[in-house]
Design an enzyme around this catalytic site. Structure first.
Site, PDB file in Angstrom:
ATOM      1  N   TYR A 190      -1.515  -1.290  10.164  1.00 21.28           N
ATOM      2  CA  TYR A 190      -1.638  -1.638   8.742  1.00 21.28           C
ATOM      3  C   TYR A 190      -0.301  -1.444   8.025  1.00 21.28           C
ATOM      4  O   TYR A 190       0.154  -2.326   7.285  1.00 21.28           O
ATOM      5  CB  TYR A 190      -2.731  -0.764   8.119  1.00 21.28           C
ATOM      6  CG  TYR A 190      -3.022  -0.996   6.666  1.00 21.28           C
ATOM      7  CD1 TYR A 190      -3.706  -2.133   6.233  1.00 21.28           C
ATOM      8  CD2 TYR A 190      -2.649  -0.047   5.704  1.00 21.28           C
ATOM      9  CE1 TYR A 190      -4.012  -2.319   4.899  1.00 21.28           C
ATOM     10  CE2 TYR A 190      -2.957  -0.224   4.368  1.00 21.28           C
ATOM     11  CZ  TYR A 190      -3.636  -1.362   3.959  1.00 21.28           C
ATOM     12  OH  TYR A 190      -3.937  -1.542   2.637  1.00 21.28           O
ATOM     13  N   SER A 220       0.835  -1.202   0.000  1.00 19.28           N
ATOM     14  CA  SER A 220       0.000   0.000   0.000  1.00 19.28           C
ATOM     15  C   SER A 220       0.869   1.252   0.000  1.00 19.28           C
ATOM     16  O   SER A 220       1.921   1.288   0.665  1.00 19.28           O
ATOM     17  CB  SER A 220      -0.896   0.037   1.234  1.00 19.28           C
ATOM     18  OG  SER A 220      -1.596   1.265   1.278  1.00 19.28           O
TER      19      SER A 220
HETATM   20  P1  NAP Z   1     -11.839  -5.231   0.063  1.00 20.53           P
HETATM   21  O1  NAP Z   1     -12.697  -4.550  -0.946  1.00 20.53           O
HETATM   22  O2  NAP Z   1     -12.146  -5.079   1.514  1.00 20.53           O
HETATM   23  O3  NAP Z   1     -11.781  -6.789  -0.313  1.00 20.53           O
HETATM   24  C1  NAP Z   1     -10.985  -7.625   0.473  1.00 20.53           C
HETATM   25  C2  NAP Z   1     -11.004  -9.029  -0.078  1.00 20.53           C
HETATM   26  O4  NAP Z   1     -10.146  -9.820   0.764  1.00 20.53           O
HETATM   27  C3  NAP Z   1     -12.379  -9.673  -0.050  1.00 20.53           C
HETATM   28  O5  NAP Z   1     -12.520 -10.473  -1.206  1.00 20.53           O
HETATM   29  C4  NAP Z   1     -12.314 -10.546   1.204  1.00 20.53           C
HETATM   30  O6  NAP Z   1     -13.128 -11.699   1.099  1.00 20.53           O
HETATM   31  C5  NAP Z   1     -10.874 -10.962   1.197  1.00 20.53           C
HETATM   32  N1  NAP Z   1     -10.389 -11.398   2.500  1.00 20.53           N
HETATM   33  C6  NAP Z   1     -10.367 -10.717   3.673  1.00 20.53           C
HETATM   34  N2  NAP Z   1      -9.843 -11.470   4.645  1.00 20.53           N
HETATM   35  C7  NAP Z   1      -9.506 -12.658   4.074  1.00 20.53           C
HETATM   36  C8  NAP Z   1      -8.914 -13.846   4.544  1.00 20.53           C
HETATM   37  N3  NAP Z   1      -8.571 -13.990   5.823  1.00 20.53           N
HETATM   38  N4  NAP Z   1      -8.731 -14.865   3.676  1.00 20.53           N
HETATM   39  C9  NAP Z   1      -9.091 -14.750   2.379  1.00 20.53           C
HETATM   40  N5  NAP Z   1      -9.650 -13.634   1.870  1.00 20.53           N
HETATM   41  C10 NAP Z   1      -9.858 -12.614   2.711  1.00 20.53           C
HETATM   42  O7  NAP Z   1     -10.309  -4.771  -0.096  1.00 20.53           O
HETATM   43  P2  NAP Z   1      -9.546  -4.105  -1.351  1.00 20.53           P
HETATM   44  O8  NAP Z   1      -9.623  -2.636  -1.222  1.00 20.53           O
HETATM   45  O9  NAP Z   1      -9.957  -4.744  -2.615  1.00 20.53           O
HETATM   46  O10 NAP Z   1      -8.027  -4.488  -0.970  1.00 20.53           O
HETATM   47  C11 NAP Z   1      -7.317  -5.526  -1.602  1.00 20.53           C
HETATM   48  C12 NAP Z   1      -5.848  -5.391  -1.249  1.00 20.53           C
HETATM   49  O11 NAP Z   1      -5.348  -4.134  -1.686  1.00 20.53           O
HETATM   50  C13 NAP Z   1      -5.538  -5.458   0.257  1.00 20.53           C
HETATM   51  O12 NAP Z   1      -4.362  -6.179   0.473  1.00 20.53           O
HETATM   52  C14 NAP Z   1      -5.339  -4.000   0.633  1.00 20.53           C
HETATM   53  O13 NAP Z   1      -4.516  -3.854   1.774  1.00 20.53           O
HETATM   54  C15 NAP Z   1      -4.710  -3.462  -0.615  1.00 20.53           C
HETATM   55  N6  NAP Z   1      -4.850  -2.013  -0.785  1.00 20.53           N
HETATM   56  C16 NAP Z   1      -6.093  -1.444  -0.918  1.00 20.53           C
HETATM   57  C17 NAP Z   1      -6.197  -0.069  -1.049  1.00 20.53           C
HETATM   58  C18 NAP Z   1      -7.525   0.630  -1.189  1.00 20.53           C
HETATM   59  O14 NAP Z   1      -7.559   1.866  -1.104  1.00 20.53           O
HETATM   60  N7  NAP Z   1      -8.635  -0.054  -1.396  1.00 20.53           N
HETATM   61  C19 NAP Z   1      -5.034   0.713  -1.060  1.00 20.53           C
HETATM   62  C20 NAP Z   1      -3.803   0.104  -0.921  1.00 20.53           C
HETATM   63  C21 NAP Z   1      -3.717  -1.262  -0.786  1.00 20.53           C
HETATM   64  P3  NAP Z   1     -14.464 -11.879   1.986  1.00 20.53           P
HETATM   65  O15 NAP Z   1     -15.405 -10.819   1.526  1.00 20.53           O
HETATM   66  O16 NAP Z   1     -14.922 -13.251   1.664  1.00 20.53           O
HETATM   67  O17 NAP Z   1     -14.020 -11.688   3.414  1.00 20.53           O
END
Ligand code: NAP
Length: 247
Positions: free
Chosen positions: A155, A142
């Site tokens: 985080y 991130s």
């Molecule tokens: P999100 O919309 O909250 O989706 C998270 C996904 O991870 C969901 O499919 C969830 O599945 C799954 N998940 C959570 N806990 C899990 C576990 N223990 N085992 C397997 N799957 C799990 O998040 P996102 O924004 O797409 O983020 C994806 C990645 O990008 C993360 O690593 C995050 O740190 C990174 N990131 C995001 C942002 C941002 O602004 N969005 C910025 C920088 C980095 P369920 O629904 O089944 O729980």
């Protein structure tokens, strides 16, 4: 019984929603057979797989909590048995809750490290034995790591670990032609970013990048697809910040 392999195979963790779902869609579009992992959102994962299959792609949904080593072994086994040997691993599953360090509970600390760090660790350790020579591993970090905003200590600690694993593991896989990289998004319009923020906070984050908008899941999927595809072959041990120039 292992199925005859028809195409390159990818596992995307946390692919039921958000960035992971966009990565799964993009990799299927690029010709990969994709294992869509999720922890609890089975309806979303099943709907995504149905959409991908309906479009002529190969995809399966696999429930598994990446923080549990047994679940991770089961995830690789399901992918291998139903799709074939794994060529690409995208460690995308992650959680975020922003709390000042002094107010963080033991439970939040343990849970965030278990999923964001333990999950990537479990997936990498298993990949060492199972990924095809010439494969690609992409871990989600991130851009918050570069911003040092209050509330992000736990985080950011997890994402610092993910970047450290990436650089070391890239070297440990010497001789296998496997690359290991990170993509580090800035703010992306998903549940993880949007939940718990006011409209004003979202507007502030939107203006931070010189491109003056939030990232969209497809912006990140494009970067992952580059690293997973033929044009990314010479990039190894790097962190690619996909953030519109934010930091
Ligand atoms: P999100 O919309 O909250 O989706 C998270 C996904 O991870 C969901 O499919 C969830 O599945 C799954 N998940 C959570 N806990 C899990 C576990 N223990 N085992 C397997 N799957 C799990 O998040 P996102 O924004 O797409 O983020 C994806 C990645 O990008 C993360 O690593 C995050 O740190 C990174 N990131 C995001 C942002 C941002 O602004 N969005 C910025 C920088 C980095 P369920 O629904 O089944 O729980």
């Amino acid at each position: 019984m292992t199925s005859a392999k028809q195409s390159s195979v990818a596992i995307v963790t946390g692919a039921s929603r958000g960035i992971g779902a966009a990565i799964a869609r993009r990799l299927v579009r690029d010709g990969f057979a994709v294992a869509v992992n999720y922890a609890s959102s089975s309806a979303e994962a099943d709907a995504l797989v149905a959409e991908l299959v309906q479009q002529g792609g190969r995809a399966i949904a696999v429930r598994g909590d990446v923080s549990k080593a047994d679940d991770v072994r089961g995830l690789y086994e399901a992918a291998e048995q139903q799709l074939g040997k794994v060529d690409v691993v995208v460690n995308n599953a992650g959680i975020l809750k922003t709390v000042p360090l002094a107010q963080t509970s033991d439970e939040l600390f343990a849970q965030t490290f278990a999923i964001n760090v333990g999950g990537v660790f479990n997936m990498l350790r298993e990949a060492a034995a199972r990924i095809s020579d010439g494969g690609r591993i992409i871990n989600l970090s991130s851009t918050t790591l570069a911003l040092n905003l209050p509330g992000y200590s736990i985080y950011n600690g997890t994402k610092a670990a993910v970047e450290a694993f990436t650089r070391v593991f890239a070297k440990e896989l010497r001789g296998r032609r496997v690359t290991v990289n990170c993509v580090a998004p800035g703010p992306v319009a998903t549940d993880l970013f949007l939940n718990g923020k006011t409209d004003e906070q979202i507007a502030q984050f939107s203006k931070m990048s010189p491109l003056e908008r939030l990232g969209q899941p497809d912006d990140i999927a494009n970067a992952v697809a580059f690293l997973a595809g033929p044009d990314g072959a010479w990039i190894n041990g790097q962190v690619l910040r996909a953030n519109g120039g934010l930091a």
